[in-house]
Design a protein around this motif. Structure first.
Motif, mmCIF file in Angstrom:
data_model
loop_
_atom_site.group_PDB
_atom_site.id
_atom_site.type_symbol
_atom_site.label_atom_id
_atom_site.label_comp_id
_atom_site.label_asym_id
_atom_site.label_seq_id
_atom_site.Cartn_x
_atom_site.Cartn_y
_atom_site.Cartn_z
ATOM 1 N N GLN A 293 7.414 -1.168 9.960
ATOM 2 C CA GLN A 293 7.705 0.250 10.223
ATOM 3 C C GLN A 293 7.399 1.086 8.999
ATOM 4 O OE1 GLN A 293 11.763 0.335 11.492
ATOM 5 N NE2 GLN A 293 11.247 -0.305 13.571
ATOM 6 N N CYS A 294 7.798 0.554 7.844
ATOM 7 C CA CYS A 294 7.552 1.272 6.594
ATOM 8 C C CYS A 294 6.059 1.406 6.349
ATOM 9 C CB CYS A 294 8.235 0.519 5.446
ATOM 10 S SG CYS A 294 8.053 1.315 3.848
ATOM 11 N N VAL A 295 5.322 0.334 6.568
ATOM 12 C CA VAL A 295 3.881 0.341 6.305
ATOM 13 C C VAL A 295 3.164 1.298 7.251
ATOM 14 C CG1 VAL A 295 1.782 -1.063 6.442
ATOM 15 C CG2 VAL A 295 3.781 -1.957 5.281
ATOM 16 N N GLN A 296 3.562 1.276 8.510
ATOM 17 C CA GLN A 296 2.899 2.154 9.476
ATOM 18 C C GLN A 296 3.088 3.611 9.085
ATOM 19 O OE1 GLN A 296 3.284 1.487 13.635
ATOM 20 N NE2 GLN A 296 3.158 -0.719 13.452
ATOM 21 N N LYS A 297 4.281 3.908 8.592
ATOM 22 C CA LYS A 297 4.563 5.280 8.142
ATOM 23 C C LYS A 297 3.663 5.634 6.959
ATOM 24 C CE LYS A 297 8.591 8.018 6.857
ATOM 25 N NZ LYS A 297 9.206 7.710 5.565
ATOM 26 N N ALA A 298 3.529 4.697 6.019
ATOM 27 C CA ALA A 298 2.706 4.939 4.837
ATOM 28 C C ALA A 298 1.246 5.127 5.231
ATOM 29 C CB ALA A 298 2.843 3.776 3.848
ATOM 30 N N ILE A 299 0.798 4.349 6.198
ATOM 31 C CA ILE A 299 -0.596 4.448 6.645
ATOM 32 C C ILE A 299 -0.869 5.815 7.238
ATOM 33 C CG2 ILE A 299 -2.149 3.643 8.468
ATOM 34 C CD1 ILE A 299 -1.108 0.811 7.853
ATOM 35 N N LYS A 300 0.094 6.298 8.024
ATOM 36 C CA LYS A 300 -0.080 7.622 8.628
ATOM 37 C C LYS A 300 -0.099 8.686 7.546
ATOM 38 C CE LYS A 300 1.548 7.101 13.349
ATOM 39 N NZ LYS A 300 2.561 6.045 13.588
ATOM 40 N N GLU A 301 0.822 8.548 6.604
ATOM 41 C CA GLU A 301 0.919 9.560 5.548
ATOM 42 C C GLU A 301 -0.336 9.605 4.693
ATOM 43 O OE1 GLU A 301 4.466 8.598 3.415
ATOM 44 O OE2 GLU A 301 5.769 9.350 5.017
ATOM 45 N N LYS A 302 -0.871 8.426 4.411
ATOM 46 C CA LYS A 302 -2.060 8.380 3.562
ATOM 47 C C LYS A 302 -3.341 8.531 4.378
ATOM 48 C CE LYS A 302 0.207 5.398 0.276
ATOM 49 N NZ LYS A 302 0.015 5.495 -1.172
ATOM 50 N N VAL B 271 0.848 -1.197 0.000
ATOM 51 C CA VAL B 271 0.000 0.000 0.000
ATOM 52 C C VAL B 271 0.885 1.250 0.000
ATOM 53 C CG1 VAL B 271 -1.581 1.285 1.469
ATOM 54 C CG2 VAL B 271 -1.993 -1.123 1.025
ATOM 55 N N GLY B 272 2.048 1.110 0.631
ATOM 56 C CA GLY B 272 3.040 2.181 0.589
ATOM 57 C C GLY B 272 4.084 1.843 -0.461
ATOM 58 N N GLU B 273 4.221 2.726 -1.433
ATOM 59 C CA GLU B 273 5.086 2.386 -2.565
ATOM 60 C C GLU B 273 6.508 2.056 -2.132
ATOM 61 O OE1 GLU B 273 1.638 4.675 -3.741
ATOM 62 O OE2 GLU B 273 3.253 5.232 -2.377
ATOM 63 N N ALA B 274 6.995 2.767 -1.132
ATOM 64 C CA ALA B 274 8.382 2.552 -0.709
ATOM 65 C C ALA B 274 8.585 1.205 -0.028
ATOM 66 C CB ALA B 274 8.793 3.676 0.248
#
Lengths: 90, 245
Positions: free
Chosen positions: A60-69, A18-21
């Protein structure tokens, strides 16, 4: 033969995050998990998870993406070892 | 985040052990429906003929009744399906279901949390993102231009009892509609070489004058998606067999 099966495995596992990175981390984790799931967990050996480190980085990466989106996932920070959803009966 | 934002509808209340506690219904106003991917496309599984015993749609009795009164419209769809593969094979495929050519609308899948509980069952919480294509007229009526929808999924795999239970619900557009699904994979009681999938879906649409039309649209979509899902599992089994070994 290995390249063919590797290509098939890559195709089958070629799902994006879900998070491209996070996609590369996700695929690496998925491969580790799928192997453990098929070879250990389903055969009754659920102890020991070789994918923990991979999962931590990926998570960690996904949680960041979730917050951003601003995806409305509730309770993500409190999730830990199945505590959030108590299993009271079979 | 507001806890009431996430709704596991009456579906999961019927079996709280598998899907977690039902949250209190959220009062909301809306005239739009969330429709899962595949509204405009119909496809039939291309692989072997699979047994299908659909049940007719019915209203939810019991806990669902109060939700129906509150929300105006609710419909249940359920089906039973048999795969000609043993349970282990089907479960391995189910865990790696995406991507597959039958569900092109699923564009992102992530594992949020995963753990083995005290009873040796594997719990996975996943987030799926889907791009859905509604006809533009429907979108104009519904009043939304959003096309990316997020779905939250909780699955439990019991390798001893040989049971996999999966519940999913949308976590966006929840003020407009709620679509929840529950899937249970178990070995066929009479043939260990086969696996039974029982599947249910609950749709809740609020305050929509086109309610019954959209409901049947969604029920048809869910039915069509279910068939794609079965075909997807078959596809994964057949294409990943080499990779799985």
């Amino acid at each position: 033969m290995t390249s063919e099966s590797a290509a098939t495995a890559a195709d089958v596992d070629a799902m994006n995050s879900v998070g491209e990175a996070c996609t590369d981390m996700k695929r690496e984790y998925d491969q580790c998990f799928n192997r453990w799931f098929a070879e250990k967990f389903l055969k009754g050996d659920g102890s020991g998870d070789p994918c923990t480190d991979l999962f931590k980085r990926y998570q960690q990466c996904v949680q960041k993406a979730i917050k951003e989106k601003e995806i409305p996932i509730e309770g993500l920070e409190f999730m830990g070892h199945g505590k959030e959803k108590p299993e009271s009966s079979s | 985040m507001n806890p009431a934002h996430i709704r596991k509808v009456a579906l999961c209340a019927h079996r709280p052990h598998g899907c977690g506690p039902v949250r209190s219904p959220r009062r909301s106003h809306g005239t739009t429906a969330h429709v899962m991917c595949g509204l405009s496309a119909e496809s039939r599984p291309a692989h072997r003929v699979l047994t299908l015993r659909p049940r007719t749609e019915r209203s939810i009795p019991g806990p669902g009744a109060s939700l129906a009164a509150l929300c105006g419209a609710m419909r249940v769809w359920s089906s039973e399906h048999v795969f000609g593969h043993p349970w282990d094979t089907v479960i391995k495929a189910a865990m790696r279901k995406y991507p597959n050519p039958m569900n092109p609308c699923v564009v992102g899948v992530d594992v949020l949390e995963r753990s083995v509980d005290g009873r040796g069952r594997l719990h996975s919480h996943r987030l799926l993102s889907t791009e859905w294509g509604l006809p533009s007229l429907v979108r104009a009526i519904l009043g939304t231009s959003r096309t990316l929808t997020y779905i939250r999924e909780h699955s439990v795999v019991d390798p001893v009892e040989k049971k996999m239970e999966l519940c999913s619900t949308n976590i966006t557009l929840t003020n407009l509609v709620s679509v929840s699904e529950r899937l249970v994979y178990t070995p066929h009681p009479e043939d260990p070489g086969k696996t039974v999938l029982t599947q249910e879906a609950v749709i809740t649409v609020k305050g929509v004058s086109l309610g019954s039309y959209l409901e049947s649209l969604m029920a048809n979509t869910i039915s069509s998606n279910a068939k794609k899902g079965w075909a997807a599992i078959e596809w994964i089994i057949e294409n990943a067999e080499r990779a799985l070994s």
